[in-house]
Design an enzyme around this catalytic site. Structure first.
Site, PDB file in Angstrom:
ATOM      1  CG  ASP A  60     -55.718  18.731 -23.018  1.00  0.00           C
ATOM      2  OD1 ASP A  60     -56.185  17.666 -22.580  1.00  0.00           O
ATOM      3  OD2 ASP A  60     -54.499  18.979 -23.098  1.00  0.00           O
ATOM      4  CG  HIS A 100     -59.140  15.823 -16.962  1.00  0.00           C
ATOM      5  ND1 HIS A 100     -59.277  15.504 -18.302  1.00  0.00           N
ATOM      6  CD2 HIS A 100     -57.894  16.375 -16.852  1.00  0.00           C
ATOM      7  CE1 HIS A 100     -58.187  15.846 -18.960  1.00  0.00           C
ATOM      8  NE2 HIS A 100     -57.336  16.379 -18.104  1.00  0.00           N
ATOM      9  CG  ASP A 108     -50.101  22.103 -11.288  1.00  0.00           C
ATOM     10  OD1 ASP A 108     -49.012  21.623 -11.645  1.00  0.00           O
ATOM     11  OD2 ASP A 108     -51.042  21.421 -10.853  1.00  0.00           O
ATOM     12  CD  GLU A 193     -53.211   9.391 -17.052  1.00  0.00           C
ATOM     13  OE1 GLU A 193     -52.100   9.638 -17.562  1.00  0.00           O
ATOM     14  OE2 GLU A 193     -53.362   9.177 -15.839  1.00  0.00           O
ATOM     15  CE  LYS A 299     -53.110  10.833 -22.115  1.00  0.00           C
ATOM     16  NZ  LYS A 299     -52.566  12.124 -21.574  1.00  0.00           N
ATOM     17  CG  HIS A 304     -43.561   3.565 -13.272  1.00  0.00           C
ATOM     18  ND1 HIS A 304     -42.610   3.867 -12.331  1.00  0.00           N
ATOM     19  CD2 HIS A 304     -44.033   4.762 -13.731  1.00  0.00           C
ATOM     20  CE1 HIS A 304     -42.502   5.176 -12.224  1.00  0.00           C
ATOM     21  NE2 HIS A 304     -43.356   5.753 -13.057  1.00  0.00           N
ATOM     22  CB  THR A 346     -48.410   7.332 -20.013  1.00  0.00           C
ATOM     23  OG1 THR A 346     -48.683   6.551 -18.836  1.00  0.00           O
ATOM     24  CG2 THR A 346     -49.694   7.991 -20.466  1.00  0.00           C
ATOM     25  CD  GLU A 388     -50.159  10.814 -24.218  1.00  0.00           C
ATOM     26  OE1 GLU A 388     -49.922  11.129 -23.025  1.00  0.00           O
ATOM     27  OE2 GLU A 388     -51.234  11.056 -24.784  1.00  0.00           O
ATOM     28  CG  ASN A 389     -42.908  12.175 -23.504  1.00  0.00           C
ATOM     29  OD1 ASN A 389     -43.681  12.320 -24.449  1.00  0.00           O
ATOM     30  ND2 ASN A 389     -42.297  13.191 -22.924  1.00  0.00           N
ATOM     31  CG  LEU A 391     -41.687  11.979 -15.854  1.00  0.00           C
ATOM     32  CD1 LEU A 391     -40.551  11.391 -15.028  1.00  0.00           C
ATOM     33  CD2 LEU A 391     -42.557  12.885 -15.014  1.00  0.00           C
ATOM     34  NE  ARG A 423     -48.169  19.670 -21.483  1.00  0.00           N
ATOM     35  CZ  ARG A 423     -49.341  19.112 -21.716  1.00  0.00           C
ATOM     36  NH1 ARG A 423     -50.061  19.552 -22.734  1.00  0.00           N
ATOM     37  NH2 ARG A 423     -49.782  18.151 -20.953  1.00  0.00           N
TER      38      ARG A 423
END
Length: 458
Positions: A60, A100, A108, A193, A299, A304, A346, A388-389, A391, A423
């Site tokens: 990033d 962003h 976090d 995104e 992205k 879902h 994703t 990408e995944n 989680l 990651r």
């Protein structure tokens, strides 16, 4: 973790197309004071990733760091140091233009806000930020409504994005020219995104709430009013008042119970989704001008939850007008095709049965969503698809789910152009987890793989 040739049995994916594998670097790789964090440790981790077959890493480039203090004053020095280190390990690089905020939720460990000078503008003019019906502002990213409004110290948001990317190209040109950088993913909204910030944990959202529409800043409201006037229905120039709150279930609000099917509902959702796509189109247009012929990507988030319901409420709130009678992702793919930008989706690792066991109330179906999106994107000529995944994933069953989506049985025509793993963490580099990851990399590559034992679940 050397593996002899004799230990490399044939994989069921041997001979399948080569899908390169990238690994996202930690969010705080470049610290808030614009320094490369723990460079010696990072170098060792990069060498480990290279040794197990990883093709590259994703990084990033934080707007809040590089142009953090004053407009048009950029400092790329830490990124130059990082990119040099990555090149020295012969890894490739996906770069994200991250316009962003990073973090801000409870728990976090990394927080990178928008540039200070932008936040100062927002104190005087809070309408530069997305706003919900209750008037709560969200400083995670800029409202799409100011793309063409010169409210950022005399510049429009599009001009700000262009200047940032042009500076990147000028200062880091050598890494573009020598092939170290293979792709630039352009941030198009919250979390980078293409979506509205409809489910912010910073404002109390919890899974699987439907989220809220985000169109009550004065700039988006002006756009909505203009669209309503053009349709001859000036009374439609307001957002829905009956769509509930962040943590509603779809059947708890009149709009998602059926209001979305009315003439007004269709008008609003069409405007809302088209405004999202127009924003993506605008930013990718300036990205192409700023970055030249560099390969671009965007992205798109995998919303879902509530996919099994008629309303697809969570998708609607995020800006995806997806219904049984219309695909909300085909227009996005067509827009990306005009810019020759890859469609990066994703949640490819999520399993419907597991989601239904963990959260039966969410009526989630990530596998059907992924299938729909991939098929929609592949049906549009000129669009490449990556994934990408969503989680953390360390065990074999999770990797197998990714493989099943990336390389479905009997497929011959389409495949992903890349997979980016979320990651790099200390957990990934633990011996057993690294062995499973190595197996996964070889299978995505379509090559013979090391013999790995100890099956598990993600």
């Amino acid at each position: 973790m050397a593996i002899s040739e004799a230990e490399q049995p044939e994989s069921p994916y041997s001979g399948t197309p080569y899908i390169p594998v990238y690994v996202m670097l930690p969010l705080g790789t470049i610290s808030m004071d614009n320094k490369l964090a723990e460079p010696e440790n990072l170098r060792k981790e990069l060498e480990t990733l290279k040794s197990v077959g990883t093709d590259g890493v994703m990084v990033d480039c934080w707007w809040g760091i590089v142009e953090g203090t004053s407009p048009l004053v950029y400092d790329w020095s830490a990124y130059r140091q990082l990119f040099t280190m990555i090149r020295d390990t012969t890894l490739k690089l996906q770069v994200v233009m991250s316009f962003h905020q990073c973090g801000g939720n409870v728990g976090d460990d990394v927080f990178i806000p928008l540039p200070k000078w932008v936040l100062n503008v927002g104190r005087e003019n809070p309408d530069i930020f997305f706003t919900n019906r209750g008037g709560v502002r969200n400083p995670e990213s800029l409202s799409f409504g100011i793309d063409d409004e010169p409210v950022l110290e005399g510049r429009t948001a599009l001009e700000v994005y262009y200047d940032f990317m042009q500076s990147f190209r000028k200062e880091l040109q050598e890494f573009l020219e020598d092939g170290t950088i293979t792709e630039i993913e352009v941030g198009l909204g919250p979390c980078g995104e293409l979506r509205y910030p409809s489910y912010p944990e910073t404002q109390g959202w919890k899974y699987p709430g439907t989220g809220e529409f985000q169109c009550w800043d004065k700039y988006l409201l002006k756009s909505l009013k203009n669209a309503a006037d053009m349709r001859g229905h000036p009374e439609w120039g307001v957002g829905p008042s009956d769509a509930g709150h962040y943590n509603c279930m779809p059947d708890e609000s009149d709009f998602f119970r059926g209001g979305y099917k009315t003439s007004y509902g269709d008008f609003f959702l069409t405007w809302y989704s088209e405004s999202l796509i127009e924003h993506g189109d605008n930013v990718l247009t300036v990205a192409r001008h700023a970055l030249g012929n560099m390969k671009l990507a965007a992205k798109v988030s995998g919303i879902h939850w509530w996919y099994k319901t008629r309303s697809h409420a969570a998708e609607l709130a995020a800006g995806f007008y997806n219904q049984s009678s219309r695909c909300g992702y085909t227009p996005i793919a067509k827009m990306l095709a005009t810019h020759k930008a890859a469609f990066n989706f994703t949640c490819i690792e999520l399993r419907t049965a597991e989601q239904n066991t963990l959260f039966p109330e969410a009526q989630s179906d990530p596998e059907s969503l992924v299938y729909q999106v991939l098929q929609a994107a592949w049906a549009v000529q000129g669009v490449e698809v990556a994934c990408e995944n969503a989680l953390p994933c360390y065990k074999r069953s999770g990797y197998d789910q990714i493989l099943a989506q990336a390389k479905p049985k009997g497929y011959t025509k389409h495949s992903l152009v890349a997979f980016t793993y979320l990651r790099l963490t200390p957990e990934l580099l633990e011996e057993q987890n690294l062995r499973e990851f190595t197996r996964f990399v070889h299978q995505l590559h379509g090559t013979s793989m090391p013999s790995i034992l100890n099956e598990g679940s993600c």
